[in-house]
Enzyme design. Structure first.
Site, PDB file in Angstrom:
ATOM      1  N   ASP A  55     -11.664   9.873  -7.588  1.00  0.00           N
ATOM      2  CA  ASP A  55     -10.936   8.773  -7.948  1.00  0.00           C
ATOM      3  C   ASP A  55      -9.568   8.962  -8.442  1.00  0.00           C
ATOM      4  OD1 ASP A  55     -10.121   6.429  -6.647  1.00  0.00           O
ATOM      5  OD2 ASP A  55     -10.492   5.533  -8.875  1.00  0.00           O
ATOM      6  N   ASP A  57      -6.387   5.516  -9.240  1.00  0.00           N
ATOM      7  CA  ASP A  57      -6.593   4.240  -9.954  1.00  0.00           C
ATOM      8  C   ASP A  57      -7.718   4.110 -11.443  1.00  0.00           C
ATOM      9  OD1 ASP A  57      -3.630   3.528  -9.284  1.00  0.00           O
ATOM     10  OD2 ASP A  57      -4.237   3.186  -7.636  1.00  0.00           O
TER      11      ASP A  57
HETATM   12  C1  LIG Z   1      -2.666  -1.970   2.128  1.00  0.00           C
HETATM   13  N1  LIG Z   1      -3.273  -2.312   0.190  1.00  0.00           N
HETATM   14  C2  LIG Z   1      -4.584  -1.840  -0.022  1.00  0.00           C
HETATM   15  N2  LIG Z   1      -4.524  -1.839  -1.427  1.00  0.00           N
HETATM   16  C3  LIG Z   1      -5.478  -2.410  -2.688  1.00  0.00           C
HETATM   17  O1  LIG Z   1      -5.634  -0.420  -3.481  1.00  0.00           O
HETATM   18  C4  LIG Z   1      -6.824  -0.543  -3.537  1.00  0.00           C
HETATM   19  C5  LIG Z   1      -6.246   0.979  -3.377  1.00  0.00           C
HETATM   20  O2  LIG Z   1      -7.716   2.180  -3.195  1.00  0.00           O
HETATM   21  P1  LIG Z   1      -8.190   3.253  -4.322  1.00  0.00           P
HETATM   22  O3  LIG Z   1      -7.607   4.360  -4.125  1.00  0.00           O
HETATM   23  O4  LIG Z   1      -9.885   3.090  -3.549  1.00  0.00           O
HETATM   24  O5  LIG Z   1      -8.005   2.853  -5.912  1.00  0.00           O
HETATM   25  P2  LIG Z   1      -8.074   1.575  -6.406  1.00  0.00           P
HETATM   26  O6  LIG Z   1      -8.633   2.807  -7.976  1.00  0.00           O
HETATM   27  O7  LIG Z   1      -7.536   1.070  -7.080  1.00  0.00           O
HETATM   28  O8  LIG Z   1     -10.377   1.000  -5.938  1.00  0.00           O
HETATM   29  C6  LIG Z   1      -7.727  -0.958  -2.802  1.00  0.00           C
HETATM   30  O9  LIG Z   1      -8.886  -1.481  -2.449  1.00  0.00           O
HETATM   31  C7  LIG Z   1      -6.865  -2.411  -2.287  1.00  0.00           C
HETATM   32  O10 LIG Z   1      -7.322  -3.507  -2.818  1.00  0.00           O
HETATM   33  C8  LIG Z   1      -3.030  -2.716  -1.777  1.00  0.00           C
HETATM   34  N3  LIG Z   1      -2.322  -2.947  -2.526  1.00  0.00           N
HETATM   35  C9  LIG Z   1      -1.599  -3.622  -2.950  1.00  0.00           C
HETATM   36  N4  LIG Z   1      -0.880  -3.919  -3.695  1.00  0.00           N
HETATM   37  N5  LIG Z   1      -1.040  -3.620  -1.665  1.00  0.00           N
HETATM   38  C10 LIG Z   1      -1.095  -3.282   0.057  1.00  0.00           C
HETATM   39  O11 LIG Z   1      -0.572  -3.174   0.594  1.00  0.00           O
HETATM   40  C11 LIG Z   1      -2.736  -2.297  -0.920  1.00  0.00           C
HETATM   41 MG   LIG Z   2      -9.628   3.407  -8.740  1.00  0.00          MG
END
Ligand SMILES: C[n+]1cn([C@@H]2O[C@H](COP(=O)(O)OP(=O)(O)O)[C@@H](O)[C@H]2O)c2nc(N)[nH]c(=O)c21
Ligand SMILES: [Mg+2]
Length: 318
Positions: A55, A57
């Protein structure tokens, strides 16, 4: 070391209690015997059977920085760009407040959540449409956070490259931010592939995200089916998976059932409340560990054995 010693070392198996990083207090394992068994399989199989899926973030970036500053998510980096219209920010916030609680609702079944997530990413793409935007804005903001990657990330990616281990960085966030940060941190080596949502442009204006949409619940190797990357890794059945969210543990779904997988979970928030679930979901749970030391230690064991094997082959062919 003589030839016999080398051959013996090549055969003897590792004991988990001798792997110092795994014996640290903050490193927890529900089933250390299973971890020991898989590490031995990894070590015997060598780098050519390995792949890494991570992953982005708060897995490659830190969950906690030394100065206490908060690292933005990949979407957060985009949202901080000055040129975005005010209406984009308010509407995007509204979507977040509507859909985020659904995403993390412990009671709603996943198939029902999937529909909502597709809706969220679709609406977010529709909002990200119709205005000019320059990648350099993301680069500028990302440059402030290139030191917010876990300690020894640089060394870790160098290890992966040296060993020729395909490395997949999976993000349901925004790929443009992910790639920008990895590039500026000098870890975007040729063995690294980022699968994520990338901005799409039409006639010089933003036009949502490129397909396929990567959302929280399809963030796994099934979305790679038939792709070039799939062809590169589908025979690599020794897999390290790394994540900070429970859902990240499924990122390797889609690989053959016979694969051997070690799942490493970085736990920082609400440690006590989350511990049980993390222990059941990940093979190794690292509590407030802001380094790449544990995955690096696994690679070091694989590399050491690989070198021993190479030396003993070289000697026996003399
Ligand atoms: C479509 N969308 C999704 N997210 C968030 O972005 C995260 C990205 O998901 P991830 O890649 O699993 O990242 P993580 O390491 O933070 O878990 C998702 O879990 C959502 O909560 C979003 N966050 C923002 N700020 N804006 C958006 O449009 C948006
Ligand atoms: Mg993450």
């Amino acid at each position: 070391m003589g030839c016999d010693d080398q051959q013996n070392a090549a055969k003897s198996s590792l004991r988990i209690q001798d792997i110092a990083v795994l014996m640290q207090d903050h490193c927890r394992m529900l089933d250390p015997a299973k971890v020991e068994r898989i590490i031995n399989e990894f070590v015997q199989g060598g780098p050519e059977r390995m792949q890494l899926v991570s992953d982005f973030d708060y897995t490659i970036t830190k969950q906690r920085t030394e100065d206490g500053s908060v690292v933005p998510s990949s979407f957060g980096i985009f949202n901080a760009c000055q040129s975005l219209p005010e209406s984009f920010k308010t509407e995007s916030d509204k979507l977040y407040h509507k859909y985020r609680p659904i995403e993390i609702d412990p009671h709603m079944p996943i198939p029902e959540k999937v529909q909502y997530m597709v809706e969220w990413w679709t609406k977010s793409g529709a909002l990200t449409t119709g205005f000019p935007f320059d990648q350099s804005e993301i680069d500028q903001i990302a440059s402030k956070y290139k030191n917010a990657l876990r300690d020894r990330t640089h060394e870790f990616f160098a290890d992966l490259q040296r060993l020729g281990i395909p490395t997949l960085v999976f993000s349901a966030g925004l790929g443009n931010s992910v790639v920008s940060l990895l590039r500026q941190a000098n870890v975007m080596h040729p063995n690294v592939k980022v699968v994520s949502n990338f901005l799409q442009f039409r006639n010089g204006l933003l036009d949502g995200f490129q397909q396929p949409m990567i959302h929280t619940f399809n963030k796994n190797e099934t979305v790679l089916d038939g792709s070039e990357y799939y062809n590169l890794v589908h025979t690599r059945d020794h897999i390290i998976v790394m994540g900070d969210s429970l859902g990240d543990a499924d990122m390797a779904s889609g690989v053959p059932a016979s694969s051997h997988i070690i799942k490493i979970g970085f736990l920082f928030d609400h440690v006590e409340a989350n511990m049980d679930k993390y222990m059941k979901t990940f093979d190794i749970v690292l509590v407030d560990d802001q380094t790449m030391d544990v995955p690096r230690a696994l690679l070091a064991l694989i590399e050491k054995q690989h070198q021993l094997k190479q030396q003993s082959t070289a000697q026996s062919s003399r």
